[in-house]
Design a protein around this motif. Structure first.
Motif, PDB file in Angstrom:
ATOM      1  N   LEU A 219      -1.593  37.102 -78.510  1.00 24.31           N
ATOM      2  CA  LEU A 219      -0.481  36.719 -77.643  1.00 24.31           C
ATOM      3  C   LEU A 219      -0.214  35.215 -77.661  1.00 24.31           C
ATOM      4  CD1 LEU A 219      -0.839  38.921 -74.412  1.00 24.31           C
ATOM      5  CD2 LEU A 219       0.570  39.319 -76.430  1.00 24.31           C
ATOM      6  N   ASP A 220      -1.284  34.414 -77.640  1.00 25.22           N
ATOM      7  CA  ASP A 220      -1.106  32.956 -77.601  1.00 25.22           C
ATOM      8  C   ASP A 220      -0.494  32.398 -78.887  1.00 25.22           C
ATOM      9  OD1 ASP A 220      -2.035  32.737 -75.042  1.00 25.22           O
ATOM     10  OD2 ASP A 220      -4.045  32.073 -75.576  1.00 25.22           O
ATOM     11  N   ARG A 221      -0.432  33.213 -79.945  1.00 25.66           N
ATOM     12  CA  ARG A 221       0.148  32.759 -81.217  1.00 25.66           C
ATOM     13  C   ARG A 221       1.548  33.334 -81.438  1.00 25.66           C
ATOM     14  NH1 ARG A 221      -4.001  30.329 -80.474  1.00 25.66           N
ATOM     15  NH2 ARG A 221      -5.729  29.988 -81.916  1.00 25.66           N
ATOM     16  N   MET A 222       2.053  34.085 -80.483  1.00 24.38           N
ATOM     17  CA  MET A 222       3.334  34.762 -80.666  1.00 24.38           C
ATOM     18  C   MET A 222       4.480  33.794 -80.921  1.00 24.38           C
ATOM     19  SD  MET A 222       2.958  38.111 -80.565  1.00 24.38           S
ATOM     20  CE  MET A 222       4.520  38.848 -80.106  1.00 24.38           C
ATOM     21  N   GLN A 223       4.455  32.639 -80.260  1.00 22.62           N
ATOM     22  CA  GLN A 223       5.537  31.673 -80.433  1.00 22.62           C
ATOM     23  C   GLN A 223       5.508  31.033 -81.821  1.00 22.62           C
ATOM     24  OE1 GLN A 223       7.474  32.753 -77.875  1.00 22.62           O
ATOM     25  NE2 GLN A 223       8.155  30.627 -77.700  1.00 22.62           N
ATOM     26  N   GLU A 224       4.347  31.005 -82.449  1.00 20.78           N
ATOM     27  CA  GLU A 224       4.234  30.437 -83.800  1.00 20.78           C
ATOM     28  C   GLU A 224       4.805  31.396 -84.838  1.00 20.78           C
ATOM     29  OE1 GLU A 224       0.125  29.624 -84.445  1.00 20.78           O
ATOM     30  OE2 GLU A 224      -0.077  28.359 -82.651  1.00 20.78           O
ATOM     31  N   ASP A 225       4.394  32.663 -84.748  1.00 25.91           N
ATOM     32  CA  ASP A 225       4.857  33.669 -85.713  1.00 25.91           C
ATOM     33  C   ASP A 225       4.709  35.041 -85.063  1.00 25.91           C
ATOM     34  OD1 ASP A 225       5.174  35.503 -87.834  1.00 25.91           O
ATOM     35  OD2 ASP A 225       4.486  34.022 -89.303  1.00 25.91           O
ATOM     36  N   GLN A 226       5.813  35.535 -84.531  1.00 25.13           N
ATOM     37  CA  GLN A 226       5.773  36.782 -83.758  1.00 25.13           C
ATOM     38  C   GLN A 226       5.289  37.957 -84.590  1.00 25.13           C
ATOM     39  OE1 GLN A 226       9.569  38.461 -82.313  1.00 25.13           O
ATOM     40  NE2 GLN A 226       8.632  38.503 -80.280  1.00 25.13           N
ATOM     41  N   SER A 227       5.808  38.094 -85.793  1.00 23.70           N
ATOM     42  CA  SER A 227       5.442  39.224 -86.638  1.00 23.70           C
ATOM     43  C   SER A 227       3.976  39.172 -87.034  1.00 23.70           C
ATOM     44  CB  SER A 227       6.328  39.246 -87.891  1.00 23.70           C
ATOM     45  OG  SER A 227       5.977  40.327 -88.725  1.00 23.70           O
ATOM     46  N   LYS A 228       3.503  37.989 -87.411  1.00 22.45           N
ATOM     47  CA  LYS A 228       2.110  37.837 -87.811  1.00 22.45           C
ATOM     48  C   LYS A 228       1.163  38.147 -86.658  1.00 22.45           C
ATOM     49  CE  LYS A 228      -1.072  34.463 -89.867  1.00 22.45           C
ATOM     50  NZ  LYS A 228      -1.212  33.068 -90.385  1.00 22.45           N
ATOM     51  N   SER A 229       1.530  37.694 -85.458  1.00 21.39           N
ATOM     52  CA  SER A 229       0.682  37.933 -84.287  1.00 21.39           C
ATOM     53  C   SER A 229       0.646  39.404 -83.919  1.00 21.39           C
ATOM     54  CB  SER A 229       1.189  37.103 -83.106  1.00 21.39           C
ATOM     55  OG  SER A 229       1.055  35.730 -83.367  1.00 21.39           O
ATOM     56  N   ALA A 230       1.782  40.081 -84.005  1.00 25.28           N
ATOM     57  CA  ALA A 230       1.833  41.507 -83.692  1.00 25.28           C
ATOM     58  C   ALA A 230       0.984  42.306 -84.675  1.00 25.28           C
ATOM     59  CB  ALA A 230       3.282  42.001 -83.712  1.00 25.28           C
ATOM     60  N   LYS A 231       1.026  41.929 -85.970  1.00 25.16           N
ATOM     61  CA  LYS A 231       0.197  42.600 -86.959  1.00 25.16           C
ATOM     62  C   LYS A 231      -1.284  42.317 -86.716  1.00 25.16           C
ATOM     63  CE  LYS A 231       3.545  42.955 -90.728  1.00 25.16           C
ATOM     64  NZ  LYS A 231       3.851  42.632 -92.136  1.00 25.16           N
ATOM     65  N   LYS A 232      -1.583  41.093 -86.278  1.00 23.31           N
ATOM     66  CA  LYS A 232      -2.961  40.741 -85.949  1.00 23.31           C
ATOM     67  C   LYS A 232      -3.474  41.641 -84.828  1.00 23.31           C
ATOM     68  CE  LYS A 232      -6.713  38.169 -85.437  1.00 23.31           C
ATOM     69  NZ  LYS A 232      -7.819  38.201 -86.426  1.00 23.31           N
ATOM     70  N   ILE A 233      -2.645  41.885 -83.836  1.00 22.47           N
ATOM     71  CA  ILE A 233      -3.039  42.747 -82.713  1.00 22.47           C
ATOM     72  C   ILE A 233      -3.316  44.166 -83.196  1.00 22.47           C
ATOM     73  CG2 ILE A 233      -2.145  43.855 -80.627  1.00 22.47           C
ATOM     74  CD1 ILE A 233      -0.832  41.121 -79.964  1.00 22.47           C
ATOM     75  N   ILE A 234      -2.502  44.665 -84.138  1.00 25.00           N
ATOM     76  CA  ILE A 234      -2.747  46.004 -84.686  1.00 25.00           C
ATOM     77  C   ILE A 234      -4.112  46.046 -85.380  1.00 25.00           C
ATOM     78  CG2 ILE A 234      -1.992  47.716 -86.371  1.00 25.00           C
ATOM     79  CD1 ILE A 234       0.883  46.874 -85.814  1.00 25.00           C
ATOM     80  N   SER A 235      -4.416  45.002 -86.147  1.00 27.44           N
ATOM     81  CA  SER A 235      -5.715  44.976 -86.839  1.00 27.44           C
ATOM     82  C   SER A 235      -6.869  44.914 -85.849  1.00 27.44           C
ATOM     83  CB  SER A 235      -5.773  43.786 -87.806  1.00 27.44           C
ATOM     84  OG  SER A 235      -5.857  42.558 -87.110  1.00 27.44           O
ATOM     85  N   LEU A 236      -6.645  44.253 -84.710  1.00 27.19           N
ATOM     86  CA  LEU A 236      -7.697  44.160 -83.695  1.00 27.19           C
ATOM     87  C   LEU A 236      -7.987  45.517 -83.058  1.00 27.19           C
ATOM     88  CD1 LEU A 236      -6.640  40.844 -81.894  1.00 27.19           C
ATOM     89  CD2 LEU A 236      -8.618  41.176 -83.391  1.00 27.19           C
TER      90      LEU A 236
END
Length: 302
Positions: A219-236
């Motif tokens: 969540l804290d990285r969403m403003q940097e790259d929303q798509s990348k952060s959302a994919k990171k959450i899926i991997s988590l």
């Protein structure tokens, strides 16, 4: 020279105030919609007393700036009153933490305590001790104060809340002598005892680490790259598959995942690739089947 000394003294006082800022910024509501002839003035006094107890006590030795105080809500619903000082009540307790570089607050705790019973006389002060049982009300509030801070710490550093869960356990152990419900294992499967037990149980360390990675690296990285952060959450989410499936119905994972279900759907729904949404749906349906109806939105939006 006197003016300069006065300025330095004022600056020193301000710095001391910053260092000693309390951890919680709590809103409290006490109501009794179904209890006839209850003393409304007493409820107002009680509401203010609880708010001051939570907000004015220093729960740690760590410095907190005013902007760092943890946002939380206590909604206490009185269900019965003996006409004197004994109250039966339920409490809905919530806390949240800010998401970096946004105006959004992400919920960390959202729990209902059905055994929030206590005694209180109008004008009575609430005293705090983590070594001795003083009253059930002060023990209830202290237990949740430490739990709220622990979850907040977990969201900023891996397993960072352990010290505060230990503090909450100490409150729990001392309060068991009172005979009030919710402090012992046999009082039920979803009470304060089991919440604290789960938070310290190694079986749920993957979930606690997920809390950190989800917030700090997601969540804290969403403003940097929303798509990348959302994919990171899926991997988590794959890390949660390591948890003992028999324990998924326990109070901690049940409470936390229910709190996060809508937020997870909202975040993952921003991804344009239907396959990402399907992957998230499959993972969430496995680790959190209790909220499957909410995750259906991910499959429907493909």
């Amino acid at each position: 020279m006197k003016k300069r000394c006065s300025f330095i003294f004022l600056l020193f006082c301000c710095c001391c105030s910053w260092v000693q800022a309390q951890e919680l910024n709590t809103r409290v509501q006490v109501m009794a919609p179904t209890v006839p002839n209850i003393n409304k003035k007493n409820l107002e006094v009680l509401q203010n007393t609880i708010r001051e107890f939570l907000n004015n006590n220093k729960w740690s030795n760590e410095p907190y700036a005013p902007a760092e105080r943890i946002e939380c809500n206590f909604v206490i619903t009185v269900t019965a009153w003996d006409g004197s000082s004994a109250y039966k009540a339920e409490a809905q307790i919530q806390s949240s933490r800010p998401v970096y570089n946004t105006a959004y607050n992400s919920t960390l705790l959202n729990i209902s305590d059905k055994d929030f019973d206590f005694n209180y006389n109008e004008g009575q002060s609430l005293d705090f001790s983590d070594q001795n049982f003083i009253s059930n009300l002060s023990s209830l509030l202290s237990f949740y104060a430490y739990t709220i801070i622990g979850l907040d710490k977990d969201s900023f550093s891996k397993l960072g809340g352990t010290h505060f869960y230990n503090k909450a356990q100490n409150i729990l152990n001392v309060a068991q002598v009172s005979g009030n419900k919710g402090w012992k294992a046999f009082d039920g499967l979803r009470n304060r005892y089991w919440l604290n037990e789960n938070l310290q149980n190694k079986s749920f360390e993957e979930l606690r680490q997920f809390i950190y990675d989800y917030h700090f690296n997601g969540l804290d990285r969403m403003q940097e790259d929303q798509s990348k952060s959302a994919k990171k959450i899926i991997s988590l989410l794959t890390t949660l598959k390591q948890m003992d499936k028999q324990k998924l119905g326990s109070i901690f994972p049940n409470m936390y995942l229910a709190t996060k279900a809508d937020e997870l759907v909202n975040v993952i729904s921003t991804l344009p690739d239907p396959q990402d949404k399907l992957k998230a749906y499959n993972l969430l349906s496995e680790v959190d089947p209790a909220n499957l109806n909410k995750y259906e939105a991910l499959r429907a939006s493909r």
